[in-house]
Design an enzyme around this catalytic site. Structure first.
Site, PDB file in Angstrom:
ATOM      1  N   CYS A  79      52.969  20.540  80.175  1.00  0.00           N
ATOM      2  CA  CYS A  79      51.534  20.734  80.438  1.00  0.00           C
ATOM      3  C   CYS A  79      51.025  19.888  81.608  1.00  0.00           C
ATOM      4  O   CYS A  79      49.951  20.153  82.141  1.00  0.00           O
ATOM      5  CB  CYS A  79      50.713  20.424  79.190  1.00  0.00           C
ATOM      6  SG  CYS A  79      51.125  21.518  77.818  1.00  0.00           S
TER       7      CYS A  79
ATOM      8  N   HIS B 216      43.250  18.672  81.117  1.00  0.00           N
ATOM      9  CA  HIS B 216      44.147  19.643  80.499  1.00  0.00           C
ATOM     10  C   HIS B 216      43.478  20.120  79.207  1.00  0.00           C
ATOM     11  O   HIS B 216      42.903  19.326  78.465  1.00  0.00           O
ATOM     12  CB  HIS B 216      45.488  18.984  80.194  1.00  0.00           C
ATOM     13  CG  HIS B 216      46.388  19.833  79.359  1.00  0.00           C
ATOM     14  ND1 HIS B 216      46.621  21.152  79.646  1.00  0.00           N
ATOM     15  CD2 HIS B 216      47.099  19.556  78.231  1.00  0.00           C
ATOM     16  CE1 HIS B 216      47.444  21.652  78.733  1.00  0.00           C
ATOM     17  NE2 HIS B 216      47.743  20.704  77.868  1.00  0.00           N
TER      18      HIS B 216
ATOM     19  N   ASN C 102      45.368  26.615  75.148  1.00  0.00           N
ATOM     20  CA  ASN C 102      46.172  25.725  75.986  1.00  0.00           C
ATOM     21  C   ASN C 102      47.153  26.578  76.795  1.00  0.00           C
ATOM     22  O   ASN C 102      48.092  27.126  76.241  1.00  0.00           O
ATOM     23  CB  ASN C 102      46.904  24.738  75.076  1.00  0.00           C
ATOM     24  CG  ASN C 102      47.794  23.772  75.834  1.00  0.00           C
ATOM     25  OD1 ASN C 102      48.030  23.947  77.028  1.00  0.00           O
ATOM     26  ND2 ASN C 102      48.300  22.771  75.133  1.00  0.00           N
TER      27      ASN C 102
HETATM   28  N1  COA Z   1      45.158  26.339  59.758  1.00  0.00           N
HETATM   29  C1  COA Z   1      44.827  25.751  58.584  1.00  0.00           C
HETATM   30  N2  COA Z   1      45.360  24.580  58.188  1.00  0.00           N
HETATM   31  C2  COA Z   1      46.248  23.998  59.005  1.00  0.00           C
HETATM   32  C3  COA Z   1      46.643  24.557  60.234  1.00  0.00           C
HETATM   33  C4  COA Z   1      46.059  25.796  60.587  1.00  0.00           C
HETATM   34  N3  COA Z   1      46.350  26.411  61.747  1.00  0.00           N
HETATM   35  N4  COA Z   1      47.531  23.740  60.829  1.00  0.00           N
HETATM   36  C5  COA Z   1      47.699  22.694  60.028  1.00  0.00           C
HETATM   37  N5  COA Z   1      46.930  22.841  58.909  1.00  0.00           N
HETATM   38  C6  COA Z   1      46.799  21.955  57.761  1.00  0.00           C
HETATM   39  C7  COA Z   1      48.005  21.068  57.581  1.00  0.00           C
HETATM   40  O1  COA Z   1      48.993  21.724  56.820  1.00  0.00           O
HETATM   41  C8  COA Z   1      47.421  19.887  56.854  1.00  0.00           C
HETATM   42  O2  COA Z   1      47.266  20.229  55.492  1.00  0.00           O
HETATM   43  P1  COA Z   1      47.465  19.106  54.346  1.00  0.00           P
HETATM   44  O3  COA Z   1      46.410  18.086  54.607  1.00  0.00           O
HETATM   45  O4  COA Z   1      47.258  19.898  53.103  1.00  0.00           O
HETATM   46  O5  COA Z   1      48.858  18.583  54.527  1.00  0.00           O
HETATM   47  C9  COA Z   1      46.021  19.767  57.437  1.00  0.00           C
HETATM   48  O6  COA Z   1      45.724  21.054  58.021  1.00  0.00           O
HETATM   49  C10 COA Z   1      45.899  18.706  58.531  1.00  0.00           C
HETATM   50  O7  COA Z   1      47.012  18.862  59.414  1.00  0.00           O
HETATM   51  P2  COA Z   1      47.135  18.044  60.752  1.00  0.00           P
HETATM   52  O8  COA Z   1      48.391  18.416  61.441  1.00  0.00           O
HETATM   53  O9  COA Z   1      46.892  16.591  60.445  1.00  0.00           O
HETATM   54  O10 COA Z   1      45.863  18.637  61.548  1.00  0.00           O
HETATM   55  P3  COA Z   1      45.185  18.098  62.852  1.00  0.00           P
HETATM   56  O11 COA Z   1      43.779  17.782  62.608  1.00  0.00           O
HETATM   57  O12 COA Z   1      46.026  17.058  63.544  1.00  0.00           O
HETATM   58  O13 COA Z   1      45.183  19.416  63.760  1.00  0.00           O
HETATM   59  C11 COA Z   1      46.425  20.239  65.646  1.00  0.00           C
HETATM   60  C12 COA Z   1      46.414  20.009  64.140  1.00  0.00           C
HETATM   61  C13 COA Z   1      47.751  20.840  66.064  1.00  0.00           C
HETATM   62  C14 COA Z   1      45.280  21.161  65.994  1.00  0.00           C
HETATM   63  C15 COA Z   1      46.206  18.877  66.347  1.00  0.00           C
HETATM   64  O14 COA Z   1      47.077  17.916  65.811  1.00  0.00           O
HETATM   65  C16 COA Z   1      46.414  18.913  67.839  1.00  0.00           C
HETATM   66  O15 COA Z   1      45.686  19.562  68.564  1.00  0.00           O
HETATM   67  N6  COA Z   1      47.407  18.144  68.303  1.00  0.00           N
HETATM   68  C17 COA Z   1      47.670  18.003  69.713  1.00  0.00           C
HETATM   69  C18 COA Z   1      48.402  19.184  70.178  1.00  0.00           C
HETATM   70  C19 COA Z   1      48.574  19.168  71.624  1.00  0.00           C
HETATM   71  O16 COA Z   1      47.723  18.735  72.351  1.00  0.00           O
HETATM   72  N7  COA Z   1      49.700  19.688  72.025  1.00  0.00           N
HETATM   73  C20 COA Z   1      50.012  19.978  73.351  1.00  0.00           C
HETATM   74  C21 COA Z   1      50.098  18.767  74.161  1.00  0.00           C
HETATM   75  S1  COA Z   1      50.114  19.342  75.736  1.00  0.00           S
END
Ligand code: COA
Length: 322
Positions: free
Chosen positions: A114, A249, A279
């Site tokens: 990215c 980004h 993204n």
């Molecule tokens: N829909 C519903 N629930 C979801 C889900 C979805 N799409 N994805 C994850 N969950 C659930 C998980 O299973 C977890 O459930 P639990 O509490 O029962 O275990 C809960 O939501 C929280 O999960 P978590 O991974 O902690 O969520 P988060 O708030 O971190 O959001 C992302 C997940 C991926 C949106 C976030 O972590 C993110 O944006 N990360 C950065 C990604 C990024 O920038 N990547 C590219 C870099 S260039």
């Protein structure tokens, strides 16, 4: 007179097909409200069957060339940032060079996930400063949708397809003020995309899809982007209030808001595209930059901070006097 790189054109392309959060909730256990609340994303674009990173790059490139009022043949160097190249080789840069009917220029790809377009901008800046090139075309082009496991709700909600372009030219006026790029390969396991065709026997069964520990990536991204803001301001002896626009980004609104808070910036000074693009990896910063140039938000002589973070980890910034 000191040579500098100035932005003379920009372009962007988004495929026609829109995939909504509602559409995705039919594929995996998720909901529109969860995705909007945790990421800020509502829709993303999905490339058509016949589209590739090079075909999308060509459209964005032609827009940038037209805006700059130059001939494609004047370009000395093409750098394409992509993690979804048309072929292992030749590079998407070479394929694009041929599509633009440029006979003589150097063309190659940069792979920094990215952060790719910021890495490309940094390379272009060095080429221009040293006099090795006068006009450089930078592209970020990605078909993330073909690297997604559409049964993995942790990743399939996030990514989209598109291409962004910027044309740089040498000048003796201030343009790109500084670029800063970094890599730390120690984080490979948090975000990667295997290539099963060339994998070792033990890794052959891995799917060629984006694999991510989103929560952990999130925390590192927020901290790292905070540090790159400090580094960029310190190098240029600038204060937070000197920055007119943040072009980040587009990974997650919460990550972007944290960087804006760090800069004491209102979200009105932040160019946001992820709501309707998701993204788009290396394309995202250039797509956002192009949008804000074309709609007149970013004006000549304003100071713009571009930043990105991606797999590797890689991260970087470019401070530009537009
Ligand atoms: N829909 C519903 N629930 C979801 C889900 C979805 N799409 N994805 C994850 N969950 C659930 C998980 O299973 C977890 O459930 P639990 O509490 O029962 O275990 C809960 O939501 C929280 O999960 P978590 O991974 O902690 O969520 P988060 O708030 O971190 O959001 C992302 C997940 C991926 C949106 C976030 O972590 C993110 O944006 N990360 C950065 C990604 C990024 O920038 N990547 C590219 C870099 S260039």
């Amino acid at each position: 007179m000191k040579r500098c790189a100035r932005v003379i054109g920009s372009g962007g392309y988004l495929p026609e097909t829109i995939r909504t959060n509602e559409d995705i909730s039919k594929l995996v256990d998720t909901s529109d409200s969860w995705i909007v609340e945790r990421t800020g994303i509502k829709t993303r674009r999905i490339a058509g069957e016949d589209e590739t990173a090079a075909s999308m790059a060509e459209i964005a490139a032609r827009q940038a060339i037209e805006m700059a009022s130059i001939e494609a043949g004047e370009i000395d160097l093409i750098i394409v940032a992509t993690g979804s190249p048309d072929r292992v080789y030749p590079s998407t840069g070479c394929i694009l060079q041929h599509r633009l009917e440029i006979q003589q220029c150097v063309a190659f790809d940069v792979q920094a996930a990215c952060s790719g377009s910021i890495f490309a901008m940094s390379i272009a800046d060095q080429y221009i400063k040293t006099g090795a090139a006068d006009k450089v075309l930078i592209i970020g082009s990605e078909i993330c949708s073909r690297l997604i496991d559409w049964t993995d709700r942790g990743t399939c909600i996030l990514f989209g397809d598109g291409a962004g372009a910027v044309l740089l030219e040498s000048t003796d006026e201030p343009g790109i003020l500084s670029t800063h790029i970094h890599s730390d390969g120690g984080f490979e396991d948090l975000l990667y995309c295997p290539n099963p065709q060339v994998a070792t026997a033990s890794a052959k069964d891995e799917k060629g899809v984006i694999t991510m520990k989103g929560n952990e990536v999130f925390k590192v991204a927020v901290n790292t982007l905070g540090r790159i803001v400090d580094e960029t301001l310190a190098t240029n002896n600038l204060d937070k209030s000197d920055i007119d626009w943040l072009v980040p980004h587009q990974a997650n609104t919460r990550i972007i808001a944290a960087t804006a808070r760090k800069l004491k910036m209102s979200m009105d000074q932040v160019v946001l595209t992820l709501e309707n693009q998701g993204n788009t990896s290396s394309a995202s910063v250039l797509l956002a930059f192009n949008e804000a140039i074309r709609d007149g938000r970013i004006k000549r002589d304003q100071i713009v901070l571009l930043e990105a973070f991606g797999a590797g980890f890689t991260w970087g910034s470019a401070l530009i006097k537009y």
